[in-house]
Write an enzyme that holds these catalytic residues in place. Structure first.
Site, PDB file in Angstrom:
ATOM      1  N   GLY A 139      -7.610   2.900  11.269  1.00  0.00           N
ATOM      2  CA  GLY A 139      -8.103   1.573  10.955  1.00  0.00           C
ATOM      3  C   GLY A 139      -8.250   1.260   9.484  1.00  0.00           C
ATOM      4  O   GLY A 139      -8.902   0.271   9.119  1.00  0.00           O
ATOM      5  N   THR A 140      -7.628   2.050   8.603  1.00  0.00           N
ATOM      6  CA  THR A 140      -7.782   1.790   7.170  1.00  0.00           C
ATOM      7  C   THR A 140      -7.198   0.440   6.771  1.00  0.00           C
ATOM      8  O   THR A 140      -7.770  -0.275   5.941  1.00  0.00           O
ATOM      9  CB  THR A 140      -7.126   2.905   6.340  1.00  0.00           C
ATOM     10  N   GLY A 141      -6.048   0.080   7.350  1.00  0.00           N
ATOM     11  CA  GLY A 141      -5.440  -1.200   7.005  1.00  0.00           C
ATOM     12  C   GLY A 141      -6.287  -2.376   7.448  1.00  0.00           C
ATOM     13  O   GLY A 141      -6.455  -3.367   6.717  1.00  0.00           O
ATOM     14  N   CYS A 142      -6.843  -2.287   8.646  1.00  0.00           N
ATOM     15  CA  CYS A 142      -7.742  -3.343   9.155  1.00  0.00           C
ATOM     16  C   CYS A 142      -8.963  -3.467   8.251  1.00  0.00           C
ATOM     17  O   CYS A 142      -9.388  -4.579   7.891  1.00  0.00           O
ATOM     18  CB  CYS A 142      -8.203  -3.019  10.569  1.00  0.00           C
TER      19      CYS A 142
ATOM     20  N   THR B   2      -8.364   8.463   9.068  1.00  0.00           N
ATOM     21  CA  THR B   2      -7.803   7.262   8.453  1.00  0.00           C
ATOM     22  C   THR B   2      -7.490   6.179   9.486  1.00  0.00           C
ATOM     23  O   THR B   2      -6.718   5.265   9.218  1.00  0.00           O
ATOM     24  CB  THR B   2      -6.523   7.613   7.685  1.00  0.00           C
TER      25      THR B   2
ATOM     26  N   LYS C 294       0.833  -1.204   0.000  1.00  0.00           N
ATOM     27  CA  LYS C 294       0.000   0.000   0.000  1.00  0.00           C
ATOM     28  C   LYS C 294       0.872   1.260   0.000  1.00  0.00           C
ATOM     29  O   LYS C 294       1.758   1.398   0.830  1.00  0.00           O
ATOM     30  CB  LYS C 294      -0.926  -0.015   1.216  1.00  0.00           C
TER      31      LYS C 294
END
Length: 264
Positions: A208-211, A206, A174
């Site tokens: 928790g975007t990866g989760c 943003t 990412k």
């Protein structure tokens, strides 16, 4: 068929990341969400105040209880915290015939470290080879590879290929940390690669975007979609969830994305 998706991750009481975000994301993307909790945290949109890792035996018991009763169609793995828990999860998932999406959670949005430094090797050597897909951001990729963070697309390409060489079936690197007006992600697998380009959204919401992204992809893989389509749908979902985050009024720091934007 509604796929059953298991999230193995830590708890975020603010609801924006971790297990709470995973459950929302899986549900919003058509899956039935289950959870095995690896850690309790005290955190909000401003940062992490405390972390308590669960004992390995209770994590093992949670996963075993699910496996003996419920069909698991895909697994998303997030925060594990330390080498002992990584080993426990690897053992608990042994023999499971379902795709694993690994989001190598190492550092929280505010900079707090969530994976012990000596556990990086265990993550790299034990868990990465089990993953159908890993979804590191640029700092996490650098941590896994023991090198400097990628600063451009060429360096992203080189690092994605190096991560693929560690044993995962595919890598979604990412590019949100790049200093640019775009937010490009690179998906590589053993016989192909695909850039997923997107405009950068000017927001601090943003958390928790990866989760959220990794859970959405797991939901689509569990439903039987091919890898590229699952990732494309996940990318579209997280982009729209970030774009709609201003509709929420949660906290005074890095606010959460809007997981259920399409119902408003």
């Amino acid at each position: 068929m509604i796929p059953n998706i298991l999230s193995i991750a830590g708890s975020d009481p603010s609801g924006g990341a971790g297990i709470q975000a995973d459950i929302k994301s899986i549900s919003a993307n058509g899956g039935y969400a289950m959870a095995a909790i690896t850690a309790l945290t005290a955190q909000n949109t401003r940062g992490v105040q405390a972390v308590r890792l669960m004992d390995a035996d209770i994590i093992t018991a949670q996963i075993a209880a699910l496996r003996e009763d419920i069909r698991i169609d895909a697994v998303k793995i997030g925060m594990l915290g330390g080498a002992v828990l990584i080993n426990a999860v690897v053992d608990a998932l042994a023999g499971l015939d379902a795709p694993i999406v690994l989001d190598p959670v190492m550092v929280a949005k505010g900079g707090d470290r969530l994976l012990e430094s000596d556990a990086v090797n265990a993550l790299r050597s034990l868990l990465l080879p089990k993953a159908a897909l890993i979804t590191p951001n640029l700092p996490e990729a650098a941590d896994l590879l023991g090198c400097a963070e990628a600063l451009n697309l060429d360096e992203m390409t080189r690092q994605a290929d190096q991560l693929l060489g560690l044993g995962a079936q595919a890598v979604l690197l990412k590019g949100g940390h790049l200093d640019s007006d775009a937010s490009p992600d690179l998906l590589v697998w053993h016989d192909g690669r695909e850039w997923l380009h997107g405009a950068r959204i000017d927001t601090v919401r943003t958390h928790g975007t990866g989760c959220t992204l990794s859970s959405a992809i797991a939901a689509h893989l569990g439903a039987g979609l091919p890898l590229l389509e699952a990732v494309q749908r996940g990318k579209k979902y997280i982009t729209e969830a970030i774009a709609a985050a201003h509709l929420l009024d949660v906290g005074h720091g890095h606010g959460p994305t809007h997981h259920f934007y399409h119902w408003q």
